[in-house]
Design a protein around this motif. Structure first.
Motif, mmCIF file in Angstrom:
data_model
loop_
_atom_site.group_PDB
_atom_site.id
_atom_site.type_symbol
_atom_site.label_atom_id
_atom_site.label_comp_id
_atom_site.label_asym_id
_atom_site.label_seq_id
_atom_site.Cartn_x
_atom_site.Cartn_y
_atom_site.Cartn_z
ATOM 1 N N GLU A 66 14.560 33.547 68.793
ATOM 2 C CA GLU A 66 13.406 32.931 68.151
ATOM 3 C C GLU A 66 13.245 31.481 68.605
ATOM 4 O OE1 GLU A 66 12.065 32.446 63.616
ATOM 5 O OE2 GLU A 66 13.092 34.321 64.073
ATOM 6 N N LYS A 67 14.339 30.795 68.887
ATOM 7 C CA LYS A 67 14.265 29.392 69.309
ATOM 8 C C LYS A 67 13.501 29.250 70.618
ATOM 9 C CE LYS A 67 18.824 28.547 67.936
ATOM 10 N NZ LYS A 67 20.112 28.055 68.282
ATOM 11 N N LYS A 68 13.743 30.160 71.548
ATOM 12 C CA LYS A 68 13.148 30.026 72.871
ATOM 13 C C LYS A 68 11.724 30.573 72.921
ATOM 14 C CE LYS A 68 17.592 30.086 75.086
ATOM 15 N NZ LYS A 68 18.569 30.807 75.851
ATOM 16 N N GLU A 69 11.464 31.637 72.170
ATOM 17 C CA GLU A 69 10.170 32.295 72.277
ATOM 18 C C GLU A 69 9.135 31.739 71.306
ATOM 19 O OE1 GLU A 69 10.770 36.446 71.808
ATOM 20 O OE2 GLU A 69 12.163 36.581 73.474
ATOM 21 N N ASN A 70 9.537 31.417 70.090
ATOM 22 C CA ASN A 70 8.571 31.087 69.048
ATOM 23 C C ASN A 70 8.577 29.603 68.684
ATOM 24 O OD1 ASN A 70 7.637 33.676 68.822
ATOM 25 N ND2 ASN A 70 9.063 34.226 67.209
ATOM 26 N N SER A 71 8.565 28.740 69.655
ATOM 27 C CA SER A 71 8.524 27.312 69.328
ATOM 28 C C SER A 71 7.172 26.912 68.748
ATOM 29 C CB SER A 71 8.837 26.468 70.558
ATOM 30 O OG SER A 71 7.869 26.685 71.558
ATOM 31 N N GLY A 72 6.188 27.792 68.828
ATOM 32 C CA GLY A 72 4.885 27.528 68.246
ATOM 33 C C GLY A 72 4.688 28.171 66.891
ATOM 34 N N SER A 73 5.722 28.857 66.384
ATOM 35 C CA SER A 73 5.580 29.516 65.090
ATOM 36 C C SER A 73 5.481 28.475 63.984
ATOM 37 C CB SER A 73 6.762 30.446 64.827
ATOM 38 O OG SER A 73 7.923 29.698 64.580
ATOM 39 N N VAL A 74 4.895 28.871 62.890
ATOM 40 C CA VAL A 74 4.700 27.953 61.767
ATOM 41 C C VAL A 74 6.057 27.472 61.245
ATOM 42 C CG1 VAL A 74 3.781 27.748 59.442
ATOM 43 C CG2 VAL A 74 2.528 29.033 61.153
ATOM 44 N N GLU A 75 7.031 28.390 61.149
ATOM 45 C CA GLU A 75 8.344 28.015 60.642
ATOM 46 C C GLU A 75 8.998 26.959 61.514
ATOM 47 O OE1 GLU A 75 7.398 31.169 60.944
ATOM 48 O OE2 GLU A 75 7.808 32.216 59.063
ATOM 49 N N PHE A 76 8.931 27.147 62.844
ATOM 50 C CA PHE A 76 9.547 26.180 63.746
ATOM 51 C C PHE A 76 8.846 24.831 63.664
ATOM 52 C CE2 PHE A 76 10.358 23.987 67.689
ATOM 53 C CZ PHE A 76 11.731 24.122 67.813
ATOM 54 N N GLN A 77 7.532 24.835 63.570
ATOM 55 C CA GLN A 77 6.803 23.573 63.487
ATOM 56 C C GLN A 77 7.135 22.825 62.204
ATOM 57 O OE1 GLN A 77 2.581 23.741 64.371
ATOM 58 N NE2 GLN A 77 2.921 25.543 65.650
ATOM 59 N N VAL A 78 7.211 23.554 61.076
ATOM 60 C CA VAL A 78 7.566 22.914 59.805
ATOM 61 C C VAL A 78 8.982 22.379 59.885
ATOM 62 C CG1 VAL A 78 7.978 23.339 57.355
ATOM 63 C CG2 VAL A 78 5.937 24.246 58.440
ATOM 64 N N PHE A 79 9.891 23.147 60.480
ATOM 65 C CA PHE A 79 11.268 22.711 60.674
ATOM 66 C C PHE A 79 11.322 21.422 61.494
ATOM 67 C CE2 PHE A 79 14.501 22.848 64.032
ATOM 68 C CZ PHE A 79 15.630 22.579 63.291
ATOM 69 N N HIS A 80 10.558 21.379 62.572
ATOM 70 C CA HIS A 80 10.529 20.205 63.455
ATOM 71 C C HIS A 80 9.950 18.988 62.718
ATOM 72 C CE1 HIS A 80 10.573 18.150 67.275
ATOM 73 N NE2 HIS A 80 9.305 17.837 67.134
ATOM 74 N N PHE A 81 8.871 19.176 61.979
ATOM 75 C CA PHE A 81 8.283 18.072 61.215
ATOM 76 C C PHE A 81 9.241 17.582 60.134
ATOM 77 C CE2 PHE A 81 3.806 19.693 62.314
ATOM 78 C CZ PHE A 81 3.703 18.811 63.364
ATOM 79 N N THR A 82 9.983 18.497 59.506
ATOM 80 C CA THR A 82 10.933 18.105 58.464
ATOM 81 C C THR A 82 12.040 17.241 59.052
ATOM 82 O OG1 THR A 82 10.440 20.123 57.253
ATOM 83 C CG2 THR A 82 12.456 18.974 56.659
ATOM 84 N N ASN A 83 12.519 17.593 60.239
ATOM 85 C CA ASN A 83 13.530 16.751 60.891
ATOM 86 C C ASN A 83 12.980 15.362 61.196
ATOM 87 O OD1 ASN A 83 15.864 18.208 60.891
ATOM 88 N ND2 ASN A 83 15.534 19.109 62.904
ATOM 89 N N LYS A 84 11.744 15.305 61.678
ATOM 90 C CA LYS A 84 11.123 14.003 61.967
ATOM 91 C C LYS A 84 10.977 13.175 60.696
ATOM 92 C CE LYS A 84 8.240 14.677 66.047
ATOM 93 N NZ LYS A 84 6.864 14.638 66.540
ATOM 94 N N ILE A 85 10.573 13.833 59.612
ATOM 95 C CA ILE A 85 10.373 13.133 58.338
ATOM 96 C C ILE A 85 11.693 12.569 57.841
ATOM 97 C CG2 ILE A 85 9.820 13.504 55.900
ATOM 98 C CD1 ILE A 85 7.683 15.541 56.952
ATOM 99 N N ARG A 86 12.741 13.357 57.898
ATOM 100 C CA ARG A 86 14.052 12.876 57.432
ATOM 101 C C ARG A 86 14.584 11.751 58.305
ATOM 102 N NH1 ARG A 86 16.287 18.675 55.460
ATOM 103 N NH2 ARG A 86 15.105 18.656 53.519
ATOM 104 N N ARG A 87 14.322 11.824 59.605
ATOM 105 C CA ARG A 87 14.754 10.762 60.509
ATOM 106 C C ARG A 87 13.999 9.464 60.209
ATOM 107 N NH1 ARG A 87 13.241 12.372 65.758
ATOM 108 N NH2 ARG A 87 14.004 14.365 65.044
ATOM 109 N N LEU A 88 12.692 9.573 59.964
ATOM 110 C CA LEU A 88 11.902 8.376 59.674
ATOM 111 C C LEU A 88 12.256 7.771 58.321
ATOM 112 C CD1 LEU A 88 8.374 9.303 61.031
ATOM 113 C CD2 LEU A 88 9.805 7.411 61.756
ATOM 114 N N THR A 89 12.522 8.595 57.317
ATOM 115 C CA THR A 89 12.876 8.038 56.008
ATOM 116 C C THR A 89 14.207 7.300 56.074
ATOM 117 O OG1 THR A 89 13.730 10.192 55.366
ATOM 118 C CG2 THR A 89 11.549 9.607 54.579
ATOM 119 N N SER A 90 15.142 7.783 56.875
ATOM 120 C CA SER A 90 16.397 7.029 57.026
ATOM 121 C C SER A 90 16.151 5.742 57.824
ATOM 122 C CB SER A 90 17.466 7.888 57.694
ATOM 123 O OG SER A 90 17.104 8.203 59.012
ATOM 124 N N HIS A 91 15.187 5.760 58.743
ATOM 125 C CA HIS A 91 14.820 4.563 59.504
ATOM 126 C C HIS A 91 14.249 3.491 58.571
ATOM 127 C CE1 HIS A 91 12.837 2.089 62.595
ATOM 128 N NE2 HIS A 91 11.721 2.208 61.888
#
Length: 92
Positions: A16-41
């Protein structure tokens, strides 16, 4: 309280990591990581207003994707919310 632990991609299967990088779950996961990184910043850089605007944009994108997912498939939505430890949005 800010969570400094970033989510690993391990909860997604390898195929799923390689094929579905455009899936809704992966995008939400990616945005959540960015959000957590920015809040710690922001703990160190309280007056970084440009990054705060970027954070608001990412939050809006994630919210729109979660709304879309909740309308399309409630089971996948609930599973993703539990995996990422995201609160339910407030309803109007």
């Amino acid at each position: 309280m800010v969570k400094n632990s970033f989510i690993s991609v391990s909860f997604l299967p390898v195929e799923e990591k390689k094929e579905n990088s455009g899936s809704v779950e992966f995008q939400v996961f990616h945005f959540t990581n960015k959000i957590r990184r920015l809040t710690s910043h922001f703990e160190l850089h309280k007056r970084d207003f440009l990054s705060q605007r970027g954070l608001q944009r990412i939050l809006g994108k994630r919210q729109r994707l979660l709304t879309y997912l909740s309308k399309k498939n409630k089971a996948r939505y609930k599973k993703l919310m539990n995996q990422l430890d995201i609160r339910e949005p407030k309803t109007r």
